[in-house]
Design a protein around this motif. Structure first.
Motif, PDB file in Angstrom:
ATOM      1  N   ASN A 124      65.981 -65.391 -57.057  1.00 21.31           N
ATOM      2  CA  ASN A 124      65.375 -64.467 -58.010  1.00 21.31           C
ATOM      3  C   ASN A 124      64.995 -63.145 -57.362  1.00 21.31           C
ATOM      4  O   ASN A 124      65.001 -62.110 -58.028  1.00 21.31           O
ATOM      5  CB  ASN A 124      64.144 -65.104 -58.655  1.00 21.31           C
ATOM      6  CG  ASN A 124      64.528 -66.212 -59.601  1.00 21.31           C
ATOM      7  OD1 ASN A 124      65.570 -66.155 -60.230  1.00 21.31           O
ATOM      8  ND2 ASN A 124      63.688 -67.220 -59.695  1.00 21.31           N
ATOM      9  N   ALA A 125      64.665 -63.144 -56.091  1.00 19.23           N
ATOM     10  CA  ALA A 125      64.209 -61.923 -55.425  1.00 19.23           C
ATOM     11  C   ALA A 125      65.365 -61.067 -54.907  1.00 19.23           C
ATOM     12  O   ALA A 125      65.288 -59.844 -54.953  1.00 19.23           O
ATOM     13  CB  ALA A 125      63.278 -62.292 -54.276  1.00 19.23           C
ATOM     14  N   LEU A 126      66.407 -61.715 -54.417  1.00 14.98           N
ATOM     15  CA  LEU A 126      67.515 -60.977 -53.802  1.00 14.98           C
ATOM     16  C   LEU A 126      68.694 -60.889 -54.763  1.00 14.98           C
ATOM     17  O   LEU A 126      69.209 -61.910 -55.211  1.00 14.98           O
ATOM     18  CB  LEU A 126      67.958 -61.676 -52.515  1.00 14.98           C
ATOM     19  CG  LEU A 126      66.878 -61.844 -51.449  1.00 14.98           C
ATOM     20  CD1 LEU A 126      67.413 -62.670 -50.300  1.00 14.98           C
ATOM     21  CD2 LEU A 126      66.407 -60.493 -50.964  1.00 14.98           C
ATOM     22  N   PRO A 127      69.126 -59.686 -55.089  1.00 13.82           N
ATOM     23  CA  PRO A 127      70.282 -59.564 -55.980  1.00 13.82           C
ATOM     24  C   PRO A 127      71.577 -59.951 -55.268  1.00 13.82           C
ATOM     25  O   PRO A 127      71.727 -59.752 -54.070  1.00 13.82           O
ATOM     26  CB  PRO A 127      70.293 -58.093 -56.368  1.00 13.82           C
ATOM     27  CG  PRO A 127      69.541 -57.402 -55.289  1.00 13.82           C
ATOM     28  CD  PRO A 127      68.563 -58.391 -54.733  1.00 13.82           C
ATOM     29  N   PHE A 128      72.477 -60.526 -56.018  1.00 20.78           N
ATOM     30  CA  PHE A 128      73.789 -60.911 -55.511  1.00 20.78           C
ATOM     31  C   PHE A 128      74.811 -59.945 -56.078  1.00 20.78           C
ATOM     32  O   PHE A 128      75.025 -59.906 -57.290  1.00 20.78           O
ATOM     33  CB  PHE A 128      74.117 -62.350 -55.923  1.00 20.78           C
ATOM     34  CG  PHE A 128      75.447 -62.825 -55.443  1.00 20.78           C
ATOM     35  CD1 PHE A 128      75.657 -63.105 -54.111  1.00 20.78           C
ATOM     36  CD2 PHE A 128      76.496 -62.990 -56.327  1.00 20.78           C
ATOM     37  CE1 PHE A 128      76.886 -63.540 -53.658  1.00 20.78           C
ATOM     38  CE2 PHE A 128      77.731 -63.423 -55.891  1.00 20.78           C
ATOM     39  CZ  PHE A 128      77.919 -63.699 -54.556  1.00 20.78           C
ATOM     40  N   ASN A 129      75.416 -59.152 -55.208  1.00 20.91           N
ATOM     41  CA  ASN A 129      76.400 -58.145 -55.608  1.00 20.91           C
ATOM     42  C   ASN A 129      75.792 -57.156 -56.609  1.00 20.91           C
ATOM     43  O   ASN A 129      76.435 -56.736 -57.568  1.00 20.91           O
ATOM     44  CB  ASN A 129      77.639 -58.826 -56.205  1.00 20.91           C
ATOM     45  CG  ASN A 129      78.843 -57.927 -56.187  1.00 20.91           C
ATOM     46  OD1 ASN A 129      78.873 -56.932 -55.481  1.00 20.91           O
ATOM     47  ND2 ASN A 129      79.838 -58.274 -56.988  1.00 20.91           N
ATOM     48  N   GLY A 130      74.535 -56.812 -56.415  1.00 28.83           N
ATOM     49  CA  GLY A 130      73.869 -55.854 -57.283  1.00 28.83           C
ATOM     50  C   GLY A 130      73.374 -56.420 -58.592  1.00 28.83           C
ATOM     51  O   GLY A 130      72.941 -55.673 -59.463  1.00 28.83           O
ATOM     52  N   GLN A 131      73.430 -57.735 -58.773  1.00 27.92           N
ATOM     53  CA  GLN A 131      72.999 -58.366 -60.014  1.00 27.92           C
ATOM     54  C   GLN A 131      72.074 -59.531 -59.703  1.00 27.92           C
ATOM     55  O   GLN A 131      72.296 -60.264 -58.742  1.00 27.92           O
ATOM     56  CB  GLN A 131      74.190 -58.891 -60.809  1.00 27.92           C
ATOM     57  CG  GLN A 131      75.166 -57.821 -61.207  1.00 27.92           C
ATOM     58  CD  GLN A 131      76.407 -58.407 -61.836  1.00 27.92           C
ATOM     59  OE1 GLN A 131      76.739 -59.560 -61.586  1.00 27.92           O
ATOM     60  NE2 GLN A 131      77.079 -57.634 -62.642  1.00 27.92           N
ATOM     61  N   THR A 132      71.070 -59.701 -60.544  1.00 31.27           N
ATOM     62  CA  THR A 132      70.197 -60.860 -60.388  1.00 31.27           C
ATOM     63  C   THR A 132      70.853 -62.069 -61.050  1.00 31.27           C
ATOM     64  O   THR A 132      71.805 -61.932 -61.830  1.00 31.27           O
ATOM     65  CB  THR A 132      68.830 -60.610 -61.026  1.00 31.27           C
ATOM     66  OG1 THR A 132      69.001 -60.405 -62.432  1.00 31.27           O
ATOM     67  CG2 THR A 132      68.140 -59.398 -60.408  1.00 31.27           C
ATOM     68  N   THR A 133      70.340 -63.244 -60.762  1.00 36.72           N
ATOM     69  CA  THR A 133      70.925 -64.451 -61.350  1.00 36.72           C
ATOM     70  C   THR A 133      70.739 -64.482 -62.863  1.00 36.72           C
ATOM     71  O   THR A 133      71.593 -64.986 -63.581  1.00 36.72           O
ATOM     72  CB  THR A 133      70.293 -65.709 -60.735  1.00 36.72           C
ATOM     73  OG1 THR A 133      68.874 -65.627 -60.832  1.00 36.72           O
ATOM     74  CG2 THR A 133      70.690 -65.869 -59.289  1.00 36.72           C
ATOM     75  N   GLU A 172      70.797 -61.855 -64.855  1.00 37.70           N
ATOM     76  CA  GLU A 172      71.805 -60.955 -65.424  1.00 37.70           C
ATOM     77  C   GLU A 172      73.172 -61.620 -65.462  1.00 37.70           C
ATOM     78  O   GLU A 172      73.915 -61.475 -66.441  1.00 37.70           O
ATOM     79  CB  GLU A 172      71.878 -59.670 -64.616  1.00 37.70           C
ATOM     80  CG  GLU A 172      70.670 -58.776 -64.740  1.00 37.70           C
ATOM     81  CD  GLU A 172      70.682 -57.607 -63.788  1.00 37.70           C
ATOM     82  OE1 GLU A 172      69.903 -56.678 -64.012  1.00 37.70           O
ATOM     83  OE2 GLU A 172      71.464 -57.623 -62.807  1.00 37.70           O
ATOM     84  N   ILE A 173      73.499 -62.359 -64.425  1.00 39.80           N
ATOM     85  CA  ILE A 173      74.776 -63.078 -64.396  1.00 39.80           C
ATOM     86  C   ILE A 173      74.793 -64.167 -65.459  1.00 39.80           C
ATOM     87  O   ILE A 173      75.773 -64.337 -66.185  1.00 39.80           O
ATOM     88  CB  ILE A 173      75.035 -63.655 -63.000  1.00 39.80           C
ATOM     89  CG1 ILE A 173      75.201 -62.527 -61.987  1.00 39.80           C
ATOM     90  CG2 ILE A 173      76.258 -64.566 -62.998  1.00 39.80           C
ATOM     91  CD1 ILE A 173      75.227 -62.989 -60.554  1.00 39.80           C
ATOM     92  N   ALA A 174      73.706 -64.894 -65.585  1.00 37.72           N
ATOM     93  CA  ALA A 174      73.635 -65.976 -66.569  1.00 37.72           C
ATOM     94  C   ALA A 174      73.683 -65.436 -67.988  1.00 37.72           C
ATOM     95  O   ALA A 174      74.253 -66.085 -68.883  1.00 37.72           O
ATOM     96  CB  ALA A 174      72.366 -66.787 -66.359  1.00 37.72           C
ATOM     97  N   ASN A 175      73.112 -64.266 -68.232  1.00 32.51           N
ATOM     98  CA  ASN A 175      73.123 -63.695 -69.578  1.00 32.51           C
ATOM     99  C   ASN A 175      74.511 -63.226 -69.990  1.00 32.51           C
ATOM    100  O   ASN A 175      74.790 -63.127 -71.187  1.00 32.51           O
ATOM    101  CB  ASN A 175      72.131 -62.533 -69.669  1.00 32.51           C
ATOM    102  CG  ASN A 175      70.704 -63.009 -69.673  1.00 32.51           C
ATOM    103  OD1 ASN A 175      70.411 -64.137 -70.030  1.00 32.51           O
ATOM    104  ND2 ASN A 175      69.806 -62.133 -69.261  1.00 32.51           N
TER     105      ASN A 175
END
Length: 60
Positions: free
Chosen positions: A22-31, A33-36
């Motif tokens: 939740n704290a560190l974005p992955f490839n500029g996206q949070t989890t 945002e990816i799930a949505n």
């Protein structure tokens, strides 16, 4: 006692990893945002249940 310690340490590990995700974005996206972006029926039904729960709580 050993079983309790193993379960507790596994719980702490899962909470730690979850907080990192939740704290560190992955490839500029949070989890979230990816799930949505994904259309998965399970998450949609969960959102509907939460809306029903909130509406039910507001009624009382």
């Amino acid at each position: 006692m050993l079983r309790f310690l193993l379960n507790f340490s596994a719980l702490v590990f899962v909470i730690f990893i979850n907080s990192l995700y939740n704290a560190l974005p992955f490839n500029g996206q949070t989890t979230s945002e990816i799930a949505n972006r994904l259309n998965v029926l399970f998450t949609y039904l969960h959102q509907l249940d939460m809306k029903r729960l909130i509406l039910h709580a507001v009624k009382f």
